[in-house]
Enzyme design. Structure first.
Site, PDB file in Angstrom:
ATOM      1  N   HIS A 227       0.828  -1.190   0.000  1.00  0.00           N
ATOM      2  CA  HIS A 227       0.000   0.000   0.000  1.00  0.00           C
ATOM      3  C   HIS A 227       0.871   1.252   0.000  1.00  0.00           C
ATOM      4  O   HIS A 227       2.071   1.210   0.268  1.00  0.00           O
ATOM      5  CB  HIS A 227      -0.946  -0.015   1.189  1.00  0.00           C
ATOM      6  CG  HIS A 227      -2.046  -1.022   1.053  1.00  0.00           C
ATOM      7  ND1 HIS A 227      -3.113  -1.106   1.927  1.00  0.00           N
ATOM      8  CD2 HIS A 227      -2.259  -1.999   0.122  1.00  0.00           C
ATOM      9  CE1 HIS A 227      -3.920  -2.073   1.549  1.00  0.00           C
ATOM     10  NE2 HIS A 227      -3.422  -2.636   0.463  1.00  0.00           N
TER      11      HIS A 227
ATOM     12  N   GLU B 149       1.105   3.765   2.033  1.00  0.00           N
ATOM     13  CA  GLU B 149       1.743   4.116   3.299  1.00  0.00           C
ATOM     14  C   GLU B 149       3.038   3.327   3.511  1.00  0.00           C
ATOM     15  O   GLU B 149       4.034   3.869   3.994  1.00  0.00           O
ATOM     16  CB  GLU B 149       0.786   3.839   4.466  1.00  0.00           C
ATOM     17  CG  GLU B 149      -0.507   4.625   4.407  1.00  0.00           C
ATOM     18  CD  GLU B 149      -1.633   3.859   3.728  1.00  0.00           C
ATOM     19  OE1 GLU B 149      -2.778   3.937   4.212  1.00  0.00           O
ATOM     20  OE2 GLU B 149      -1.368   3.176   2.709  1.00  0.00           O
TER      21      GLU B 149
ATOM     22  N   TRP C  17     -15.614   7.497 -39.131  1.00  0.00           N
ATOM     23  CA  TRP C  17     -15.296   8.168 -37.882  1.00  0.00           C
ATOM     24  C   TRP C  17     -16.057   9.486 -37.776  1.00  0.00           C
ATOM     25  O   TRP C  17     -16.046  10.293 -38.702  1.00  0.00           O
ATOM     26  CB  TRP C  17     -13.791   8.447 -37.765  1.00  0.00           C
ATOM     27  CG  TRP C  17     -12.938   7.228 -37.877  1.00  0.00           C
ATOM     28  CD1 TRP C  17     -12.057   6.934 -38.873  1.00  0.00           C
ATOM     29  CD2 TRP C  17     -12.886   6.132 -36.962  1.00  0.00           C
ATOM     30  NE1 TRP C  17     -11.453   5.723 -38.642  1.00  0.00           N
ATOM     31  CE2 TRP C  17     -11.940   5.205 -37.483  1.00  0.00           C
ATOM     32  CE3 TRP C  17     -13.537   5.834 -35.765  1.00  0.00           C
ATOM     33  CZ2 TRP C  17     -11.630   4.018 -36.837  1.00  0.00           C
ATOM     34  CZ3 TRP C  17     -13.223   4.655 -35.132  1.00  0.00           C
ATOM     35  CH2 TRP C  17     -12.287   3.767 -35.662  1.00  0.00           C
TER      36      TRP C  17
ATOM     37  N   ARG D 242     -10.446   3.551 -21.952  1.00  0.00           N
ATOM     38  CA  ARG D 242     -10.666   2.101 -21.912  1.00  0.00           C
ATOM     39  C   ARG D 242      -9.672   1.412 -20.972  1.00  0.00           C
ATOM     40  O   ARG D 242     -10.029   0.487 -20.247  1.00  0.00           O
ATOM     41  CB  ARG D 242     -10.531   1.498 -23.313  1.00  0.00           C
ATOM     42  CG  ARG D 242     -11.704   1.742 -24.235  1.00  0.00           C
ATOM     43  CD  ARG D 242     -11.457   1.092 -25.585  1.00  0.00           C
ATOM     44  NE  ARG D 242     -12.600   1.222 -26.478  1.00  0.00           N
ATOM     45  CZ  ARG D 242     -12.635   0.737 -27.717  1.00  0.00           C
ATOM     46  NH1 ARG D 242     -11.575   0.093 -28.196  1.00  0.00           N
ATOM     47  NH2 ARG D 242     -13.713   0.887 -28.461  1.00  0.00           N
TER      48      ARG D 242
ATOM     49  N   THR E  49     -23.689  -3.442 -32.291  1.00  0.00           N
ATOM     50  CA  THR E  49     -22.364  -2.859 -32.509  1.00  0.00           C
ATOM     51  C   THR E  49     -21.402  -3.906 -33.047  1.00  0.00           C
ATOM     52  O   THR E  49     -20.595  -3.634 -33.951  1.00  0.00           O
ATOM     53  CB  THR E  49     -21.820  -2.263 -31.192  1.00  0.00           C
ATOM     54  OG1 THR E  49     -22.665  -1.185 -30.776  1.00  0.00           O
ATOM     55  CG2 THR E  49     -20.398  -1.748 -31.360  1.00  0.00           C
TER      56      THR E  49
ATOM     57  N   ARG F 290      -5.812   0.626 -27.402  1.00  0.00           N
ATOM     58  CA  ARG F 290      -4.624   0.794 -28.252  1.00  0.00           C
ATOM     59  C   ARG F 290      -4.124   2.229 -28.098  1.00  0.00           C
ATOM     60  O   ARG F 290      -4.638   3.153 -28.732  1.00  0.00           O
ATOM     61  CB  ARG F 290      -4.982   0.479 -29.713  1.00  0.00           C
ATOM     62  CG  ARG F 290      -5.511  -0.927 -29.910  1.00  0.00           C
ATOM     63  CD  ARG F 290      -5.861  -1.242 -31.344  1.00  0.00           C
ATOM     64  NE  ARG F 290      -6.933  -0.437 -31.882  1.00  0.00           N
ATOM     65  CZ  ARG F 290      -8.235  -0.665 -31.657  1.00  0.00           C
ATOM     66  NH1 ARG F 290      -8.602  -1.682 -30.885  1.00  0.00           N
ATOM     67  NH2 ARG F 290      -9.152   0.100 -32.201  1.00  0.00           N
TER      68      ARG F 290
ATOM     69  N   SER G 227     -29.258 -10.748 -25.966  1.00  0.00           N
ATOM     70  CA  SER G 227     -30.270 -11.551 -25.262  1.00  0.00           C
ATOM     71  C   SER G 227     -30.512 -12.916 -25.881  1.00  0.00           C
ATOM     72  O   SER G 227     -30.901 -13.861 -25.192  1.00  0.00           O
ATOM     73  CB  SER G 227     -31.594 -10.786 -25.177  1.00  0.00           C
ATOM     74  OG  SER G 227     -32.066 -10.475 -26.475  1.00  0.00           O
TER      75      SER G 227
ATOM     76  N   SER H 250     -27.669   3.537 -29.510  1.00  0.00           N
ATOM     77  CA  SER H 250     -28.749   4.309 -28.885  1.00  0.00           C
ATOM     78  C   SER H 250     -29.665   3.449 -28.027  1.00  0.00           C
ATOM     79  O   SER H 250     -30.146   3.890 -26.981  1.00  0.00           O
ATOM     80  CB  SER H 250     -29.563   5.018 -29.962  1.00  0.00           C
ATOM     81  OG  SER H 250     -30.058   4.092 -30.911  1.00  0.00           O
TER      82      SER H 250
ATOM     83  N   ASN I 256     -27.778   2.506 -24.756  1.00  0.00           N
ATOM     84  CA  ASN I 256     -27.699   3.707 -23.923  1.00  0.00           C
ATOM     85  C   ASN I 256     -29.025   3.982 -23.221  1.00  0.00           C
ATOM     86  O   ASN I 256     -29.057   4.299 -22.029  1.00  0.00           O
ATOM     87  CB  ASN I 256     -27.305   4.915 -24.768  1.00  0.00           C
ATOM     88  CG  ASN I 256     -25.879   4.836 -25.268  1.00  0.00           C
ATOM     89  OD1 ASN I 256     -25.071   4.076 -24.750  1.00  0.00           O
ATOM     90  ND2 ASN I 256     -25.556   5.620 -26.284  1.00  0.00           N
TER      91      ASN I 256
END
Length: 357
Positions: A53, A55, A170, A184, A196, A207, A224, A297, A300
């Site tokens: 730790h 300390e 992008w 990340r 996604t 990266r 799911s 979306s 989120n």
């Protein structure tokens, strides 16, 4: 109560603590400075879970000279045996005269006990110095240790008119994308929805330019009925993959990825989808203390509706897309979400807005 010199030394301890950002989970980041005759004679921070730790590192540097000194530490010293012995024993043994602590340990099983042990030994204890900075530094640990659920951040890149998809690959600039890779590396897990993976087939790794061996987070895929292919790029390192699904997922496919080394979390369903709250509880049991949501979306909206989101980071580019059928950051949310304690900064030509839900 506290002098400008006190603030200087605690600020140094906080800076030291921040060096281990993303490396101490499930432990907090802690920094420590030992001062005698208005000089720093020992400094240290907690490098990683299982290691010494802050300390102890500071006391080792101070050596025998620590007798009669003042210790500045960002979090209450521990008084229990975990992966390492309790720090209060070593502080008492070093004959420190005063310990100034920024914040108490929020762990309900520990809070206040470390300070009590120090005071019993005749050491003067003071608290509250730069506590707002210390609380913000360990916002992940504070949430996890008191609720046993991960700290959740929603990150999104969008156009000036709020679209997260457009005519180009992008939306945000290179500086923003590098910023995200650094983020990340500071979180235990990155989470996306199946769409996604199906649309972009990402690796979801960290990266960072100039770093060959950056810390890669767990990759959590919310699916799911488990529709993503087992050939997807996220399975390049299967032991770092967690599939969040329901009983609707095909058992044979789940068996294959388990043999590959991936983990599976099965929850009840909410509107035929993964139960987000139950998922967070199960991740907490796996000692995943933080999750960065990088989904679309729908994901989120699901996270915001479930009430588990703590913070949002929105990268806004200077582009305007305008098309009605391009998706926005959140689609299908029935309640108004307001961010508090917001801060705004420039990232190249982009703007980053961060705030707490």
């Amino acid at each position: 109560m506290f002098s400008s010199e006190d603030k200087k030394y605690m600020a140094r301890a906080l800076t030291l603590a921040s060096r281990a950002r993303g490396k101490t989970s499930p432990n907090p980041m802690v920094g420590c400075v030992v001062v005698k005759d208005n000089k720093m004679i020992g400094q240290g921070f907690h490098h990683a879970a299982g290691l010494s730790h802050a300390e102890i590192n500071a006391l080792n540097e101070a050596g025998d000279n620590a007798h009669g000194s003042t210790m500045f530490v960002t979090l209450e010293p521990c008084c229990h045996y975990g992966k390492t012995p309790p720090c209060v024993n070593e502080i008492i043994k070093a004959r420190i005269s005063k310990v100034i602590i920024s914040i108490c340990d929020p762990n309900p099983f520990v809070s206040g006990k470390g300070m009590e042990e120090l005071q019993k030994a005749g050491i003067v204890v003071e608290t509250g110095l730069l506590q707002d900075r210390a609380m913000r530094l360990n916002e992940i640990y504070n949430k996890y240790i008191t609720t046993r659920m991960p700290f959740v951040l929603i990150k999104a890149g969008m156009s000036l008119d709020g679209k997260i998809q457009g005519p180009e690959q992008w939306i945000t600039n290179e500086k923003s994308r590098q910023f995200v890779h650094k983020m990340r590396s500071e979180y235990d897990a990155i989470l996306v929805g199946k769409q996604t993976v199906l649309n972009d087939n990402p690796y979801l790794t960290s990266r960072i330019k100039g770093k060959k061996n950056g810390k890669n987070p767990y990759r959590i895929i919310v699916d799911s009925s488990f529709q993503i292919p087992i050939e997807a790029n996220v399975f390049a390192d299967p032991k770092m993959v967690i599939i969040a699904t329901t009983n609707a997922a095909p058992a044979d496919k789940l068996s294959i990825i388990k043999k590959m080394g991936a983990r599976v979390v099965i929850t009840q369903t909410v509107d035929e989808r993964v139960d987000i709250v139950e998922l967070m509880k199960q991740l907490g049991q796996m000692e995943i203390t933080s999750v960065m949501v990088e989904g679309g979306s729908t994901i989120n909206a699901s996270f915001l509706s479930s009430g588990v989101v703590d913070k949002m980071a929105l990268f806004i580019s200077s582009q305007i897309f305008g098309k009605r059928d391009y998706l926005s950051v959140v689609e299908g949310l029935d309640t108004v979400i307001r961010l508090n304690d917001t801060c705004v900064e420039r990232v190249g030509d982009d703007v980053l807005i961060q705030g707490y839900v």
